[in-house]
Design a protein around this motif. Structure first.
Motif, PDB file in Angstrom:
ATOM      1  N   TYR A  24       9.557 -14.646 -19.009  1.00  0.00           N
ATOM      2  CA  TYR A  24       9.974 -13.556 -19.896  1.00  0.00           C
ATOM      3  C   TYR A  24      10.345 -12.318 -19.080  1.00  0.00           C
ATOM      4  O   TYR A  24      11.374 -11.678 -19.328  1.00  0.00           O
ATOM      5  CB  TYR A  24       8.862 -13.210 -20.884  1.00  0.00           C
ATOM      6  CG  TYR A  24       9.164 -11.956 -21.662  1.00  0.00           C
ATOM      7  CD1 TYR A  24      10.142 -11.967 -22.655  1.00  0.00           C
ATOM      8  CD2 TYR A  24       8.532 -10.756 -21.372  1.00  0.00           C
ATOM      9  CE1 TYR A  24      10.468 -10.809 -23.348  1.00  0.00           C
ATOM     10  CE2 TYR A  24       8.849  -9.591 -22.056  1.00  0.00           C
ATOM     11  CZ  TYR A  24       9.817  -9.628 -23.039  1.00  0.00           C
ATOM     12  OH  TYR A  24      10.143  -8.484 -23.701  1.00  0.00           O
ATOM     13  N   GLU A  43       6.976 -19.906 -23.364  1.00  0.00           N
ATOM     14  CA  GLU A  43       7.498 -19.321 -22.122  1.00  0.00           C
ATOM     15  C   GLU A  43       6.400 -18.542 -21.400  1.00  0.00           C
ATOM     16  O   GLU A  43       5.609 -17.831 -22.013  1.00  0.00           O
ATOM     17  CB  GLU A  43       8.659 -18.378 -22.462  1.00  0.00           C
ATOM     18  CG  GLU A  43       9.350 -17.771 -21.257  1.00  0.00           C
ATOM     19  CD  GLU A  43      10.522 -16.901 -21.668  1.00  0.00           C
ATOM     20  OE1 GLU A  43      11.610 -17.088 -21.113  1.00  0.00           O
ATOM     21  OE2 GLU A  43      10.353 -16.038 -22.562  1.00  0.00           O
ATOM     22  N   SER A  97       7.518 -10.736 -32.393  1.00  0.00           N
ATOM     23  CA  SER A  97       8.358 -11.863 -31.974  1.00  0.00           C
ATOM     24  C   SER A  97       9.364 -11.447 -30.907  1.00  0.00           C
ATOM     25  O   SER A  97      10.064 -12.292 -30.344  1.00  0.00           O
ATOM     26  CB  SER A  97       9.112 -12.431 -33.179  1.00  0.00           C
ATOM     27  OG  SER A  97       9.978 -11.447 -33.732  1.00  0.00           O
ATOM     28  N   LYS A  98       9.444 -10.147 -30.653  1.00  0.00           N
ATOM     29  CA  LYS A  98      10.411  -9.655 -29.666  1.00  0.00           C
ATOM     30  C   LYS A  98       9.894  -8.354 -29.064  1.00  0.00           C
ATOM     31  O   LYS A  98       9.091  -7.637 -29.667  1.00  0.00           O
ATOM     32  CB  LYS A  98      11.771  -9.424 -30.309  1.00  0.00           C
ATOM     33  CG  LYS A  98      11.750  -8.332 -31.371  1.00  0.00           C
ATOM     34  CD  LYS A  98      13.021  -8.297 -32.183  1.00  0.00           C
ATOM     35  CE  LYS A  98      12.887  -7.256 -33.304  1.00  0.00           C
ATOM     36  NZ  LYS A  98      13.973  -7.341 -34.278  1.00  0.00           N
ATOM     37  N   ARG A 116      13.773 -12.534 -17.532  1.00  0.00           N
ATOM     38  CA  ARG A 116      14.849 -12.270 -18.506  1.00  0.00           C
ATOM     39  C   ARG A 116      14.938 -10.780 -18.830  1.00  0.00           C
ATOM     40  O   ARG A 116      16.036 -10.220 -18.960  1.00  0.00           O
ATOM     41  CB  ARG A 116      14.604 -13.073 -19.789  1.00  0.00           C
ATOM     42  CG  ARG A 116      14.853 -14.551 -19.653  1.00  0.00           C
ATOM     43  CD  ARG A 116      14.969 -15.250 -21.004  1.00  0.00           C
ATOM     44  NE  ARG A 116      13.742 -15.194 -21.789  1.00  0.00           N
ATOM     45  CZ  ARG A 116      13.619 -14.574 -22.965  1.00  0.00           C
ATOM     46  NH1 ARG A 116      14.665 -13.937 -23.491  1.00  0.00           N
ATOM     47  NH2 ARG A 116      12.476 -14.598 -23.623  1.00  0.00           N
ATOM     48  N   PRO A 134      14.070 -11.238 -27.317  1.00  0.00           N
ATOM     49  CA  PRO A 134      13.127 -12.044 -28.086  1.00  0.00           C
ATOM     50  C   PRO A 134      12.235 -12.885 -27.172  1.00  0.00           C
ATOM     51  O   PRO A 134      12.647 -13.277 -26.071  1.00  0.00           O
ATOM     52  CB  PRO A 134      14.031 -12.940 -28.936  1.00  0.00           C
ATOM     53  CG  PRO A 134      15.326 -12.994 -28.209  1.00  0.00           C
ATOM     54  CD  PRO A 134      15.465 -11.702 -27.477  1.00  0.00           C
ATOM     55  N   PHE A 135      11.040 -13.156 -27.630  1.00  0.00           N
ATOM     56  CA  PHE A 135      10.151 -14.064 -26.912  1.00  0.00           C
ATOM     57  C   PHE A 135      10.522 -15.501 -27.234  1.00  0.00           C
ATOM     58  O   PHE A 135      11.104 -15.791 -28.287  1.00  0.00           O
ATOM     59  CB  PHE A 135       8.694 -13.806 -27.304  1.00  0.00           C
ATOM     60  CG  PHE A 135       8.135 -12.535 -26.732  1.00  0.00           C
ATOM     61  CD1 PHE A 135       7.727 -12.470 -25.413  1.00  0.00           C
ATOM     62  CD2 PHE A 135       8.027 -11.389 -27.512  1.00  0.00           C
ATOM     63  CE1 PHE A 135       7.216 -11.307 -24.874  1.00  0.00           C
ATOM     64  CE2 PHE A 135       7.511 -10.216 -26.988  1.00  0.00           C
ATOM     65  CZ  PHE A 135       7.107 -10.169 -25.665  1.00  0.00           C
ATOM     66  N   VAL A 136      10.194 -16.403 -26.329  1.00  0.00           N
ATOM     67  CA  VAL A 136      10.413 -17.834 -26.510  1.00  0.00           C
ATOM     68  C   VAL A 136       9.051 -18.520 -26.501  1.00  0.00           C
ATOM     69  O   VAL A 136       8.274 -18.343 -25.553  1.00  0.00           O
ATOM     70  CB  VAL A 136      11.309 -18.407 -25.389  1.00  0.00           C
ATOM     71  CG1 VAL A 136      11.433 -19.921 -25.539  1.00  0.00           C
ATOM     72  CG2 VAL A 136      12.685 -17.743 -25.396  1.00  0.00           C
ATOM     73  N   THR A 137       8.768 -19.270 -27.529  1.00  0.00           N
ATOM     74  CA  THR A 137       7.478 -19.952 -27.630  1.00  0.00           C
ATOM     75  C   THR A 137       7.250 -20.862 -26.417  1.00  0.00           C
ATOM     76  O   THR A 137       8.144 -21.628 -26.025  1.00  0.00           O
ATOM     77  CB  THR A 137       7.407 -20.795 -28.916  1.00  0.00           C
ATOM     78  OG1 THR A 137       7.623 -19.922 -30.035  1.00  0.00           O
ATOM     79  CG2 THR A 137       6.048 -21.463 -29.060  1.00  0.00           C
TER      80      THR A 137
END
Length: 226
Positions: free
Chosen positions: A199, A194, A164-165, A202, A189-192
């Motif tokens: 990513y 994205e 998740s990250k 960031r 962290p990842f963003v659903t």
């Protein structure tokens, strides 16, 4: 503490955005009393060389690539190339060497000249009295995605629901790739939904912060070069 600016040598291979973060931080509270004395690239077209030349006080640059070196010196090996890179670095008399997007795995031929295990043959003035720390920026968390394409591999793992990250770290350079002691680690962290490009943007913003933070931290610990 010495009042002379602490000397940093930066190794790059590409656009040099992390180099730019270091340049922008010089002689601010983020990186006080410091100067970059050399930027070395293993790619002739690396834009980081232009960034160095365009700095407020232009920074000396150097270029040495593996394949041209081996072609010009048929009897030489990759270890010889790494030793030659070490000599270029040592001539700049650094207190710290920062690998900021340096896309070449440095062998013992480099490290043993920087950490005092071996003397420089034929150039005694280059042999160091104290080990010179070498640090590297890597776009992954410790032990997670060592080596190349770490961002792509992490994003793929997220897409598969495995993580998740991910994140980025600056670590000390040892012979095992991306396995040296972490100095600064930052999770991202990842963003659903994205994209990988979003990513990556960031992540790069985080890299620009931690490379400066780690450089300051190691310089505070390292003895000044003689």
């Amino acid at each position: 503490m010495s009042s002379s600016p602490r000397r940093i040598t930066v190794l790059i291979s590409g656009s040099g955005s992390n180099l730019q973060a270091l340049i922008d931080a010089l002689n601010t509270p983020a990186l006080p009393n410091a100067q970059i004395t050399l930027v070395l690239s293993n790619r002739k077209a690396a834009y980081g060389l232009t960034r160095a030349a365009k700095a407020n006080l232009p920074i000396p640059t150097a270029y040495l690539a593996l394949q041209p070196y081996l072609k010009q010196n048929p009897s030489k090996t990759r270890q010889d190339y790494d030793a030659e890179v070490a000599k270029i670095v040592l001539r700049s008399k650094p207190d710290l060497v920062v690998l900021a997007g340096w896309m070449h795995i440095l062998s013992e031929g480099f490290l043993e000249l920087l950490d005092r295990r071996k003397r420089v043959e034929g150039e005694d003035g280059l042999s160091v009295s104290e080990p010179i720390p070498v640090i590297n920026l890597h776009p992954a968390l410790p032990g997670q995605f060592d080596g190349a394409s770490a961002i792509e591999r992490a994003y793929e793992a997220f897409q598969k629901g495995e993580i998740s990250k991910s994140g980025a770290m600056v670590h000390r350079v040892v012979k095992d790739v991306d396995r040296g002691e972490p100095i600064v680690v930052r999770e991202v962290p990842f963003v659903t939904g994205e994209s990988i490009e979003a990513y990556e943007a960031r992540l790069h913003a985080v890299e620009h912060e931690i490379i400066v933070e780690a450089t300051k931290k190691v310089l505070e610990e390292a003895k000044p070069s003689s």
